[in-house]
Scaffold this motif. Structure first.
Motif, PDB file in Angstrom:
ATOM      1  N   THR A 154       0.857  -1.180   0.000  1.00 32.21           N
ATOM      2  CA  THR A 154       0.000   0.000   0.000  1.00 32.21           C
ATOM      3  C   THR A 154       0.891   1.227   0.000  1.00 32.21           C
ATOM      4  N   LYS A 155       0.779   2.032  -1.042  1.00 32.06           N
ATOM      5  CA  LYS A 155       1.654   3.197  -1.161  1.00 32.06           C
ATOM      6  C   LYS A 155       0.874   4.449  -0.790  1.00 32.06           C
ATOM      7  N   ARG A 156       1.235   5.020   0.322  1.00 30.53           N
ATOM      8  CA  ARG A 156       0.588   6.238   0.770  1.00 30.53           C
ATOM      9  C   ARG A 156       1.655   7.243   1.175  1.00 30.53           C
ATOM     10  N   LEU A 157       1.366   8.481   0.930  1.00 28.34           N
ATOM     11  CA  LEU A 157       2.336   9.519   1.254  1.00 28.34           C
ATOM     12  C   LEU A 157       1.604  10.788   1.626  1.00 28.34           C
ATOM     13  N   THR A 158       2.065  11.413   2.683  1.00 27.27           N
ATOM     14  CA  THR A 158       1.501  12.710   3.056  1.00 27.27           C
ATOM     15  C   THR A 158       2.625  13.575   3.619  1.00 27.27           C
ATOM     16  N   MET A 193       5.379  15.967  -1.896  1.00 25.92           N
ATOM     17  CA  MET A 193       4.758  14.671  -2.182  1.00 25.92           C
ATOM     18  C   MET A 193       4.950  14.215  -3.627  1.00 25.92           C
ATOM     19  N   SER A 212       7.211  10.949  -4.973  1.00 23.99           N
ATOM     20  CA  SER A 212       6.553   9.931  -5.786  1.00 23.99           C
ATOM     21  C   SER A 212       7.298   9.702  -7.090  1.00 23.99           C
ATOM     22  N   ILE A 251       8.476   4.037  -1.342  1.00 31.56           N
ATOM     23  CA  ILE A 251       7.370   4.601  -0.551  1.00 31.56           C
ATOM     24  C   ILE A 251       6.478   3.446  -0.089  1.00 31.56           C
TER      25      ILE A 251
END
Length: 215
Positions: A177-181, A204, A208, A215
């Motif tokens: 699961t690729k999440r970025l904040t 962000m 990416s 990530i």
């Protein structure tokens, strides 16, 4: 040994060009190290013995000390290999991995030929591969990938290992699961309002694009 070393250190400071004093100091450093190293191993403290080797390797006299220890290097390596074998027999993979790695480090430190895999490591690698297959069966792909990394570190690449590495990595990347904040950056004093938010919004997409697989 400690008293002799202190006296020789004083002599070396007084006569820095005295080659004989330098060699004597290296000889005492060797004896001092050997006493503590083998004592730590006999007391069942291999991590302490390994740390002592790391410390002496940073000493100014190490080049001479290494020459004095070259006859003991194979025994040192063998001691850690045997510890790795014993840990493997107990199925303590973490301990076995640590000791086999330390044996390799000692080989490298003394300029010995570094085998990618010694025969004593095979039962350990077989056990790790069994854990890899068990992790696959349980759909624990990240764990399976970790076991494969250990195997790849310690043995020559084979077509089967290369295939397993590629397939497992692809599965991990698919399932990940690729999440970025990014939090708002503070606006610098005297700047226009919203500068910090703008910086955060640019972080962000940059990450990416720059490191998508991390990530």
């Amino acid at each position: 040994y400690e008293k002799a070393r202190g006296m020789l250190a004083i002599l070396q400071q007084a006569k820095p060009d005295d080659v004989a004093a330098v060699e004597q100091l290296a000889a005492v450093d060797t004896k001092y190290f050997e006493k503590d190293f083998w004592q730590a191993l006999q007391l069942g403290r291999p991590a302490e013995a390994y740390a002592l080797l790391g410390s002496i390797s940073k000493a100014p006299s190490f080049e001479r000390v290494r020459g004095n220890l070259i006859g003991s290097a194979d025994v040192m390596v063998d001691s850690y290999v045997k510890l790795g074998v014993a840990a493997t027999q107990k199925q303590d993979l973490r301990e076995a991995h640590r000791r086999f790695r330390e044996a390799r480090d000692i080989r490298r430190l003394f300029g010995k030929a570094e085998n990618r895999s010694v025969p004593e490591e095979k039962p350990f690698l077989d056990l790790v591969h069994q854990q890899y297959e068990a992790a696959l069966a349980q759909k624990e792909m990240g764990l399976a990938w970790g076991y494969l990394q250990v195997i790849a570190e310690m043995q020559e690449a084979t077509p089967d290992l290369t295939r397993e590495l590629q397939e497992t990595r692809e599965t991990v990347m698919t399932l990940a699961t690729k999440r970025l904040t990014a939090a708002r950056f503070d606006d610098p004093a005297g700047s226009q309002p919203g500068i910090g938010a703008t910086v955060g919004s640019k972080v962000m997409p940059f990450l990416s694009d720059a490191i998508p697989n991390d990530i």
